[in-house]
Write a protein that holds these residues in place. Sequence first.
Motif, mmCIF file in Angstrom:
data_model
loop_
_atom_site.group_PDB
_atom_site.id
_atom_site.type_symbol
_atom_site.label_atom_id
_atom_site.label_comp_id
_atom_site.label_asym_id
_atom_site.label_seq_id
_atom_site.Cartn_x
_atom_site.Cartn_y
_atom_site.Cartn_z
ATOM 1 N N ILE A 65 8.483 3.907 10.874
ATOM 2 C CA ILE A 65 9.311 4.167 9.685
ATOM 3 C C ILE A 65 9.695 2.826 9.087
ATOM 4 O O ILE A 65 10.536 2.095 9.629
ATOM 5 C CB ILE A 65 10.519 5.030 10.080
ATOM 6 N N ASN A 69 7.963 -0.298 0.698
ATOM 7 C CA ASN A 69 7.428 0.904 0.067
ATOM 8 C C ASN A 69 5.907 1.026 0.136
ATOM 9 O O ASN A 69 5.310 1.804 -0.596
ATOM 10 C CB ASN A 69 7.956 1.084 -1.359
ATOM 11 N N PRO A 71 2.931 1.951 2.878
ATOM 12 C CA PRO A 71 2.569 2.362 4.241
ATOM 13 C C PRO A 71 1.657 1.354 4.931
ATOM 14 O O PRO A 71 1.664 1.250 6.154
ATOM 15 C CB PRO A 71 1.842 3.697 4.026
ATOM 16 N N GLY A 72 0.911 0.588 4.147
ATOM 17 C CA GLY A 72 0.000 -0.401 4.718
ATOM 18 C C GLY A 72 0.698 -1.568 5.402
ATOM 19 O O GLY A 72 0.052 -2.374 6.078
ATOM 20 N N ALA A 74 2.578 -1.366 7.893
ATOM 21 C CA ALA A 74 2.787 -1.088 9.325
ATOM 22 C C ALA A 74 1.861 -1.930 10.189
ATOM 23 O O ALA A 74 0.762 -2.300 9.775
ATOM 24 C CB ALA A 74 2.544 0.393 9.598
ATOM 25 N N PRO A 81 2.264 5.712 9.418
ATOM 26 C CA PRO A 81 3.270 4.866 8.785
ATOM 27 C C PRO A 81 3.996 5.662 7.710
ATOM 28 O O PRO A 81 3.363 6.388 6.938
ATOM 29 C CB PRO A 81 2.443 3.742 8.155
ATOM 30 N N ILE A 82 5.304 5.558 7.696
ATOM 31 C CA ILE A 82 6.108 6.210 6.660
ATOM 32 C C ILE A 82 6.864 5.120 5.908
ATOM 33 O O ILE A 82 7.725 4.432 6.475
ATOM 34 C CB ILE A 82 7.114 7.212 7.278
ATOM 35 N N ALA A 83 6.518 4.948 4.644
ATOM 36 C CA ALA A 83 7.226 3.980 3.811
ATOM 37 C C ALA A 83 8.533 4.608 3.330
ATOM 38 O O ALA A 83 8.589 5.807 3.050
ATOM 39 C CB ALA A 83 6.359 3.604 2.614
ATOM 40 N N THR A 84 9.595 3.800 3.278
ATOM 41 C CA THR A 84 10.875 4.329 2.777
ATOM 42 C C THR A 84 11.402 3.561 1.567
ATOM 43 O O THR A 84 12.178 4.108 0.791
ATOM 44 C CB THR A 84 11.974 4.295 3.861
ATOM 45 N N GLY A 85 11.054 2.280 1.444
ATOM 46 C CA GLY A 85 11.621 1.480 0.362
ATOM 47 C C GLY A 85 13.127 1.278 0.471
ATOM 48 O O GLY A 85 13.770 0.841 -0.483
ATOM 49 N N LEU A 86 13.694 1.565 1.630
ATOM 50 C CA LEU A 86 15.151 1.506 1.786
ATOM 51 C C LEU A 86 15.641 0.189 2.375
ATOM 52 O O LEU A 86 16.838 -0.002 2.547
ATOM 53 C CB LEU A 86 15.636 2.644 2.693
ATOM 54 N N GLY A 87 14.732 -0.731 2.692
ATOM 55 C CA GLY A 87 15.163 -1.967 3.344
ATOM 56 C C GLY A 87 15.792 -1.661 4.695
ATOM 57 O O GLY A 87 15.391 -0.717 5.385
ATOM 58 N N ARG A 90 16.837 1.775 6.212
ATOM 59 C CA ARG A 90 15.948 2.709 6.905
ATOM 60 C C ARG A 90 16.261 2.817 8.384
ATOM 61 O O ARG A 90 15.796 3.743 9.040
ATOM 62 C CB ARG A 90 14.473 2.371 6.661
ATOM 63 N N MET D 96 6.007 8.048 -2.569
ATOM 64 C CA MET D 96 5.688 6.733 -2.010
ATOM 65 C C MET D 96 4.657 6.821 -0.887
ATOM 66 O O MET D 96 3.906 5.878 -0.646
ATOM 67 C CB MET D 96 6.999 6.177 -1.441
ATOM 68 N N ASN D 97 4.641 7.963 -0.196
ATOM 69 C CA ASN D 97 3.779 8.095 0.975
ATOM 70 C C ASN D 97 2.459 8.825 0.723
ATOM 71 O O ASN D 97 1.762 9.183 1.663
ATOM 72 C CB ASN D 97 4.562 8.763 2.113
#
Lengths: 150, 150, 150, 150
Positions: A65, A69, A71-72, A74, A81-87, A90, D96-97
């Motif tokens: 996680i 933002n 997934p690449g 990871a 891979p889960i992108a969140t963009g939350l810094g 997350r 995003m994912n």
Amino acid sequence: MDTRKKIRIGVIGGSRPQKKFLHSAFEIGKLVAGRGAILVCGGLGGVMEEAARGAKQAGGLTIGILPGNNPGDANSYIDIPIATGLGYTRNSLVAMNADVLIAIDGEFGTLSEIAYGRIYGKKVIGLGTWNIEGVVPAASPEEAVDLAFR
Amino acid sequence: MDTRKKIRIGVIGGSRPQKKFLHSAFEIGKLVAGRGAILVCGGLGGVMEEAARGAKQAGGLTIGILPGNNPGDANSYIDIPIATGLGYTRNSLVAMNADVLIAIDGEFGTLSEIAYGRIYGKKVIGLGTWNIEGVVPAASPEEAVDLAFR
Amino acid sequence: MDTRKKIRIGVIGGSRPQKKFLHSAFEIGKLVAGRGAILVCGGLGGVMEEAARGAKQAGGLTIGILPGNNPGDANSYIDIPIATGLGYTRNSLVAMNADVLIAIDGEFGTLSEIAYGRIYGKKVIGLGTWNIEGVVPAASPEEAVDLAFR
Amino acid sequence: MDTRKKIRIGVIGGSRPQKKFLHSAFEIGKLVAGRGAILVCGGLGGVMEEAARGAKQAGGLTIGILPGNNPGDANSYIDIPIATGLGYTRNSLVAMNADVLIAIDGEFGTLSEIAYGRIYGKKVIGLGTWNIEGVVPAASPEEAVDLAFR
């Protein structure tokens, strides 16, 4: 595959730990996967990468996680891979997506994940990490994983 | 009003603290506002409400960063409620929006805010809270506020 | 100040709009503040900055909900910058913190805010923006603000 | 399994679509998985559930990015539920994912996902959904999937 029935174990720890903890992370990842659990982590380097590498060596499934933002971003041992963009925000989601957490070494990022683990009512096992109320200390990777599955 | 030049002090702590800490929160809020800072908090009850009540009594400005998605959920001493809809994950935003944090009592929610404060490089003062590395202990509301402004 | 009783009007639109829309944003900000409402926006440049500049010229209060994690990123007409660290995901929070939204010009970021406005049940007024169901079209800044207060 | 090399296709749409769109969602899920892609969706009912059911029937892998904080909330066709606790704000993470999005029917939630898809530079295919700039219209499930893989 029936991934929904498997326990998810979150392994948390920093990207630049002391070297001995990299080895612990690898061992824990291997043991977690060997016992049939899914590995959840933050998806980046250090403890996260070694735990995922261990889990893959034992044929496990790994979820990362990510703060960014893409997934690449990871590490290469992450299957999902889960992108969140939350810094750093997350970190809450890492804790939310594990049934149990094992904290290894770690600084304040790890501390935030320990805190969220406890907020969400998850058991938190610690190996060489913050020695605080709410963290069950383990003396070895084996003991940490035993405690996680208990 | 020139709110942009004012220091923002985050007061963090739980919604059901021990009673003596409610009084401390009120005193800290009053002192923070009396010295010209903006109070930032989580916007709900307990420590958050008493700190905001203190700040308003001293004529200050209060910002509450809420877990829910309704600004109206804020306690009645919050001037600027900010809804986030993020649940506990909003704790990161409380820390992000303060220049300094004062932690009072508190459980794991407060611990997550302490951790985020340190992740974001903010000074964290503690009054009767988690006794851990990275938290500067204070013995009284006055000392806590003195340390925050130093 | 009693900021809790004031209506909050969100002005949404891009950072690089056509020039005529910068003027509209300024006018709308001025009218919104002139009628006693608080201006909420995304805190950055373009429509956001011009709306805030207009609101400040009319003596209003402005809140900027930022994508980054530094409150100092806000344009200089924002009184209350709120850092989120959520990137574009913060668009949801802009909509959540307004009672009504006025969309000016705008591309996909603005479209996401229109969508969130409707998800959260807020009235959305549009000036030269996405011509879709759920957006009440206005022909001028004056009409947009009239519709927002109706 | 080499899940990292597979394309991820996001299928977005509401939880209470018109009936004919439930069938479309099922067909699209089946086709997406049949062509080797991973299905990403919001993890709940309606379009999300039918798309996941179709993908599982074709032996695919499904990821559900949930609004709540319990992975167990996912529909029973989701292999990898990811809890976010972000409420509607999680729509950004669905977009995003995915590498490409297919929007089916849908209301404002779907519109927010279309908008985020475009913000993040993803191709968005539409089947009976918002007829706006940036959405490539398809006339059938087959065409939607063809366009997604092109």
